[in-house]
Design an enzyme around this catalytic site. Structure first.
Site, mmCIF file in Angstrom:
data_model
loop_
_atom_site.group_PDB
_atom_site.id
_atom_site.type_symbol
_atom_site.label_atom_id
_atom_site.label_comp_id
_atom_site.label_asym_id
_atom_site.label_seq_id
_atom_site.Cartn_x
_atom_site.Cartn_y
_atom_site.Cartn_z
ATOM 1 N N LYS A 280 -0.705 -15.157 -5.117
ATOM 2 C CA LYS A 280 -1.945 -16.294 -4.895
ATOM 3 C C LYS A 280 -1.750 -17.488 -5.856
ATOM 4 C CE LYS A 280 -5.582 -13.591 -3.387
ATOM 5 N NZ LYS A 280 -5.901 -14.026 -2.210
ATOM 6 N N ARG A 354 -7.116 -6.037 5.501
ATOM 7 C CA ARG A 354 -7.164 -5.300 6.856
ATOM 8 C C ARG A 354 -6.305 -4.135 6.785
ATOM 9 N NH1 ARG A 354 -5.052 -10.734 9.001
ATOM 10 N NH2 ARG A 354 -6.426 -11.383 7.064
#
Length: 500
Positions: A280, A354
């Site tokens: 990130k 996920r």
């Protein structure tokens, strides 16, 4: 803070401060009119001089009003009488509590429950007031050497004009206090720094809860157990971290039938998410400690369930993990075999939540759940789509979706349904595996939900993407505790319908 309800004649109420509403054009509410009569027109004379117009949220604090037994009277503007809606009522309560905290009053008698709020009853007005007051008094100063001075206000009593509403009002207090405590517990956990709050810390909170109540059992799955089961997607996310991935399971048995199928709540618990190899940007990366707000929500809801002794069987799962950069980290291009047997091509290691959830959603099939709801700070795309006011929701079962929407409306903790249509599933096609872990840039929140739906075919399921609602980034920084209130309301509704 302590909260009470009572019903009694205004002229006999002795309090440090009485709170009453005034509408626009200096129109008195019923209680304000009574106060004015008791004071022989003292209040109306003040208002005629322009001290308060009655606009929403305006406050006027009066001292030693003639013939009033209370030391102070706080008048709060309520806007136009026929336009008083939920949003305005919440602003009125916020400004009231803030004003009371500044008066030096230790306790107050609040008559704002007499206000007619569009579509809302006394139960709702009291519960909202309790939750708002608790939230306004919240501080997280565990790691500050100098603590903030605590608020002086210690008790609010809600005076009910109709004695027939006392029972529902007491119920509102009970629910509001329990939910407010659950929200606080979720916020406290989510606000913890990631060097302390790791998967082991989440596990310790699960055991702490179990040790506090005989209706709770806690168990923890570690790396070796998950490996033997084949939870390879879950383990891949955490393999770059020095902190072991741990899945904590909190089982509550409150139903009279111990074999009644449970409601399962799954919380994404990424205690820190660097993004992994797909790292990130450094700007605001510190906020990635909030990537475990789903797990914090589940923990907070389980606290509410315990407090209210809900007659349901409920399982809360804290899917703890940490996504870090290391030579052992999983990579873009890896193909993972999930617990379900389906394979996933990793295109982006920052789409890790996920992967943790897909194995967790498969694992919980063994509980034969009636309903499964996962809560996750899953996608930035949901923030773009819905902002910071609505939680995104997807479901494979319309009645469940409707139940959650109704609970959100009741709790004032809003969600918005998103589709799970086949067109979005095509975005997950892979040339070398059953699916990819990300789709295209468009509709990212939906493709993430579609990915999860491939692991939920054996039960009724809903997915809550709380990326936009779980924490504040600017004003009042920190965790919000959402959607503890909505999920608690859903479970309260369920407990009523299941036990009729």
């Amino acid at each position: 803070m302590d909260f009470r309800v009572k019903s009694g004649r205004l002229e006999k109420q002795r309090s440090a401060c009485i709170v009453a509403g005034v509408f626009e054009s200096r129109q008195f509410s019923f209680i304000a009119e009574q106060l004015d009569k008791i004071s022989k027109g003292y209040i109306s004379a003040l208002l005629r001089s322009g001290e308060l117009e009655g606009q929403v949220g305006q406050v006027l604090l009066l001292y030693h009003v003639p013939y009033i037994m209370s030391k102070r009277v706080l008048l709060i503007g309520c806007g136009k009488k026929r336009e008083l809606d939920e949003r305005k009522y919440k602003k009125i309560i916020i400004n009231t509590v803030n004003a009371l905290n500044n008066t030096g009053s230790i306790e107050a008698m609040c008559f704002l429950t007499e206000l007619q709020v569009q579509g809302k009853n006394t139960y709702w007005k009291i519960r909202q007031a309790v939750e708002i007051a608790h939230n306004l008094c919240y501080t997280f100063d565990k790691f500050k050497k100098t603590k903030k001075i605590s608020y002086q206000l210690r008790r609010i009593t809600f005076n009910i004009t109709n004695r027939r509403e006392l029972t529902s009002s007491k119920c509102a207090l009970q629910h509001g206090i329990a939910i407010a405590a659950g929200i606080k517990a979720a916020k406290d956990l989510a606000n913890m720094p990631p060097n302390i709050c790791n998967s082991a810390y989440l596990a310790s909170k699960a055991h702490e809860l179990a040790n506090s109540n005989k209706h709770i059992n806690a168990s923890v799955l570690g790396k070796q157990q998950m490996k033997e089961l084949g939870m390879n997607a879950y383990l891949a996310v955490g393999q770059g971290s020095a902190n072991e991935s741990l899945m904590s399971i909190i089982e509550y048995q409150g139903h009279l039938d111990s074999k009644a199928r449970p409601i399962v709540l799954v919380g994404k618990g990424l205690t820190f998410d660097s993004g992994g190899i797909s790292i990130k940007p450094s700007n605001k990366m510190n906020e990635m400690k909030y990537d475990m707000c789903g797990a914090a929500t589940v923990y907070g809801v389980m606290r509410v369930v315990l407090s209210l002794n809900l007659p349901l069987n409920i399982i809360g799962v804290l899917a703890g993990c940490e996504n870090m950069v290391d030579s052992c980290s999983f990579r873009p291009g890896d193909v993972l075999t999930t617990l379900s047997g389906q394979t996933v091509e990793v295109l982006n290691t920052d789409a890790e939540g996920r992967l943790v959830l897909c194995d967790t959603l498969t694992y919980i099939e063994r509980f034969n759940p009636e309903i499964v709801i996962d809560i996750a700070t899953l996608t930035g795309a949901c923030v773009i789509a819905l902002g910071h006011h609505f939680t995104g929701m997807m479901s494979n079962h319309n009645p469940l979706s409707n139940e959650l929407s109704s609970a959100a409306e009741q709790a004032g903790d809003y969600i918005w349904p998103l589709p799970l249509s086949n067109e979005f599933h095509e975005e997950l096609d892979s040339h070398c595996a059953d699916m990819t872990n990300v789709g295209g840039s468009a509709g990212g929140a939906i493709t993430a939900g579609c990915f999860l739906s491939r692991f939920t075919s054996k039960y009724h399921w809903a997915h809550l993407d709380i990326a936009g609602t779980a924490w504040n980034t600017e004003k009042h920084q920190g965790a919000t505790g959402r959607p503890v209130a909505m999920l608690s309301q859903f479970l309260i509704n369920r407990s009523i319908s299941d036990n009729k």
